[in-house]
Design an enzyme around this catalytic site. Sequence first.
Site, mmCIF file in Angstrom:
data_model
loop_
_atom_site.group_PDB
_atom_site.id
_atom_site.type_symbol
_atom_site.label_atom_id
_atom_site.label_comp_id
_atom_site.label_asym_id
_atom_site.label_seq_id
_atom_site.Cartn_x
_atom_site.Cartn_y
_atom_site.Cartn_z
ATOM 1 N N GLU A 17 7.980 -7.657 15.391
ATOM 2 C CA GLU A 17 7.054 -8.567 15.359
ATOM 3 C C GLU A 17 7.177 -9.513 14.149
ATOM 4 O OE1 GLU A 17 3.748 -6.555 17.845
ATOM 5 O OE2 GLU A 17 3.094 -7.071 15.918
ATOM 6 N N CYS A 50 8.388 2.587 11.017
ATOM 7 C CA CYS A 50 8.758 2.669 9.306
ATOM 8 C C CYS A 50 8.250 4.397 9.152
ATOM 9 C CB CYS A 50 7.512 1.956 8.556
ATOM 10 S SG CYS A 50 7.813 2.356 6.945
ATOM 11 N N CYS A 83 2.323 5.506 5.464
ATOM 12 C CA CYS A 83 1.120 5.077 4.480
ATOM 13 C C CYS A 83 0.025 5.321 5.439
ATOM 14 C CB CYS A 83 1.234 3.660 4.044
ATOM 15 S SG CYS A 83 2.693 3.657 3.100
ATOM 16 N N CYS A 118 -2.079 2.193 7.647
ATOM 17 C CA CYS A 118 -0.906 1.149 8.088
ATOM 18 C C CYS A 118 -0.364 1.422 9.606
ATOM 19 C CB CYS A 118 0.293 0.954 7.268
ATOM 20 S SG CYS A 118 1.696 -0.130 8.163
ATOM 21 N N GLY A 169 8.184 -2.057 8.595
ATOM 22 C CA GLY A 169 9.049 -1.756 8.033
ATOM 23 C C GLY A 169 9.199 -1.743 6.537
ATOM 24 N N GLU A 170 9.909 -0.803 5.918
ATOM 25 C CA GLU A 170 10.053 -0.759 4.419
ATOM 26 C C GLU A 170 11.388 -1.286 4.253
ATOM 27 O OE1 GLU A 170 8.705 -0.265 1.390
ATOM 28 O OE2 GLU A 170 10.484 -0.597 0.630
ATOM 29 N N SER A 207 8.632 -7.033 -0.198
ATOM 30 C CA SER A 207 7.471 -6.176 -0.379
ATOM 31 C C SER A 207 7.993 -4.683 -0.282
ATOM 32 C CB SER A 207 6.381 -6.569 0.619
ATOM 33 O OG SER A 207 5.296 -5.572 0.308
ATOM 34 N N SER A 211 3.397 -2.772 -3.376
ATOM 35 C CA SER A 211 2.201 -2.381 -2.631
ATOM 36 C C SER A 211 1.842 -1.097 -3.565
ATOM 37 C CB SER A 211 2.487 -1.967 -1.217
ATOM 38 O OG SER A 211 3.183 -3.009 -0.478
ATOM 39 N N LEU A 212 0.753 -1.632 -4.282
ATOM 40 C CA LEU A 212 0.166 -0.543 -5.421
ATOM 41 C C LEU A 212 -1.090 0.435 -4.746
ATOM 42 C CD1 LEU A 212 0.630 0.270 -8.263
ATOM 43 C CD2 LEU A 212 -1.424 -1.448 -8.876
ATOM 44 N N ASN A 265 -7.599 -4.155 6.755
ATOM 45 C CA ASN A 265 -7.776 -4.593 8.057
ATOM 46 C C ASN A 265 -8.007 -3.360 8.717
ATOM 47 O OD1 ASN A 265 -7.399 -7.468 7.776
ATOM 48 N ND2 ASN A 265 -5.345 -6.899 7.255
ATOM 49 N N CYS A 304 -2.121 -8.200 8.113
ATOM 50 C CA CYS A 304 -1.118 -7.051 7.437
ATOM 51 C C CYS A 304 -1.764 -5.567 8.244
ATOM 52 C CB CYS A 304 -1.436 -6.914 6.105
ATOM 53 S SG CYS A 304 -1.130 -8.365 5.164
HETATM 54 N N1 SAH Z 1 6.658 -1.708 3.868
HETATM 55 C C1 SAH Z 1 6.430 -2.812 2.773
HETATM 56 C C2 SAH Z 1 6.458 -4.033 3.414
HETATM 57 C C3 SAH Z 1 5.489 -4.085 5.070
HETATM 58 S S1 SAH Z 1 3.785 -3.833 4.873
HETATM 59 C C4 SAH Z 1 5.284 -2.468 1.957
HETATM 60 O O1 SAH Z 1 4.469 -1.433 2.168
HETATM 61 O O2 SAH Z 1 5.124 -3.153 1.001
HETATM 62 C C5 SAH Z 1 3.082 -5.335 3.947
HETATM 63 C C6 SAH Z 1 1.749 -5.209 3.482
HETATM 64 O O3 SAH Z 1 0.646 -4.946 4.395
HETATM 65 C C7 SAH Z 1 2.052 -4.175 2.402
HETATM 66 O O4 SAH Z 1 1.174 -4.385 1.138
HETATM 67 C C8 SAH Z 1 0.906 -2.966 2.991
HETATM 68 O O5 SAH Z 1 0.465 -2.178 2.224
HETATM 69 C C9 SAH Z 1 -0.023 -4.059 3.716
HETATM 70 N N2 SAH Z 1 -0.813 -3.269 4.723
HETATM 71 C C10 SAH Z 1 -0.368 -2.323 5.477
HETATM 72 N N3 SAH Z 1 -1.403 -1.811 6.295
HETATM 73 C C11 SAH Z 1 -2.657 -2.637 5.972
HETATM 74 C C12 SAH Z 1 -4.159 -2.673 6.573
HETATM 75 N N4 SAH Z 1 -4.481 -1.800 7.312
HETATM 76 N N5 SAH Z 1 -4.852 -3.497 5.997
HETATM 77 C C13 SAH Z 1 -4.221 -4.477 4.957
HETATM 78 N N6 SAH Z 1 -3.071 -4.479 4.260
HETATM 79 C C14 SAH Z 1 -2.227 -3.467 4.926
HETATM 80 FE FE1 SF4 Z 2 5.781 1.211 6.029
HETATM 81 FE FE2 SF4 Z 2 4.855 -0.660 4.402
HETATM 82 FE FE3 SF4 Z 2 3.427 0.354 6.511
HETATM 83 FE FE4 SF4 Z 2 3.895 1.936 4.278
HETATM 84 S S1 SF4 Z 2 2.561 0.036 4.395
HETATM 85 S S2 SF4 Z 2 3.929 2.636 6.532
HETATM 86 S S3 SF4 Z 2 5.813 1.295 3.607
HETATM 87 S S4 SF4 Z 2 5.215 -0.701 6.549
#
Ligand code: SAH
Ligand code: SF4
Length: 356
Positions: A91, A111, A115, A118, A160-161, A192, A214-215, A290, A333
């Site tokens: 997507e 991915c 996390c 996510c 994805g990462e 990111s 992504s902290l 979200n 996100c």
């Molecule tokens: N894998 C990379 C990039 C893709 S995720 C990463 O983790 O940075 C892009 C962003 O969306 C990241 O900051 C991730 O932590 C955030 N994200 C993932 N799930 C989310 C959610 N449910 N609500 C808000 N942000 C989210």
């Molecule tokens: Fe992968 Fe980024 Fe989602 Fe973590 S937040 S599972 S690294 S896509």
Amino acid sequence: MIDYRSKTLDELEQLIRSWGEAAFRAKQLFKWLWKPGLSDFHDITDLPKALRERLALEGFLYRLDMAGMAASRSDNTCKWAFRLFDGKIIETVLIPGSNHTTLCVSSQAGCAMGCRFCKTGTMGFSRNLLPSEIVGQVLSVMEQTEQEIWPRNLVFMGMGEPLANFENVVSAIKILTHQLGLNFSTRRVTVSTCGLVPEIVRLGRTTSAGLAISLHATTDELRNRLMPVNKRYPLKQLMEACRKFEMPRRRRITFEYIVLGGINHSRQDAKRMARLLNGIPSKINLIPYNKVNGISFREPTNQELHSFQEHLAKKGFTAIIRKSRGKDIEAACGQLWSKINKKIVNDKKLSMAILD
Ligand code: SAH
Ligand code: SF4
């Protein structure tokens, strides 16, 4: 068969030279490959016929197949689902802004990082995307939108990462930022990452793309629970990698911080965050979590969000609250891989505006 759209200009030059042709032919070809609309080698009118025929014989022009598209009624965000050659679905989200449009691209199908908050993380890992599949998202979106809303900013924040697909992401960035390619400014491309330490340092040495981390937590204890990657690369190492990250002057690292209701937004968190970021040129984006079906975190209240922002302000940090866009189409996100995909899986014929 050669996937020409996965090749950087240097790689195309090598190939074309190995065919006994002059290197400038590679430049001509490269320029055409990234012109929206090209689908047939025979349209490359300034290449000799014999070369066009050889190109057609030995390789192909990879185009992503559009599987679905949905536009948000509330804020103009658009989401595309593309089907890859092996049936995998990825997507891409287009977010128009008041000054410029941002495109959020995927770097992997699925991915592996797992996390907890996510949606992509819950679906597991399928495979890395090819450079042609990463840049192809941008090209396809350009082919399907008016020039006025072509993206100026690119963020690797889709599925994805990106740093787990390092080589292909770097090739994609080279193609995206080359003058003869899609000509994006490197200042407007941001990668990111959840925190793959060796690759962060390598990225700074290889490209001048921007970095977003992504902290999401300020202690190893909590970050281990939210993001399994933290067990491999704990906060101390992550912050060291950020300090080592080479970037042009006046650039800053973006720190993304999902505010999870009741979990990670206390005054102590603000204090620890200030300590972690000390000395790193940084900006902070607060992302309200979200809601993802099947995951039990809750969205923060406005009060929680704003009081965390204030705690950070007292520590001298300006944190920007990033409002979720495209919520009605699950383009926000962490919500990718959603309704749209399930529908596609159930009905392969479906194409446009399938959420209606
Ligand atoms: N894998 C990379 C990039 C893709 S995720 C990463 O983790 O940075 C892009 C962003 O969306 C990241 O900051 C991730 O932590 C955030 N994200 C993932 N799930 C989310 C959610 N449910 N609500 C808000 N942000 C989210
Ligand atoms: Fe992968 Fe980024 Fe989602 Fe973590 S937040 S599972 S690294 S896509």
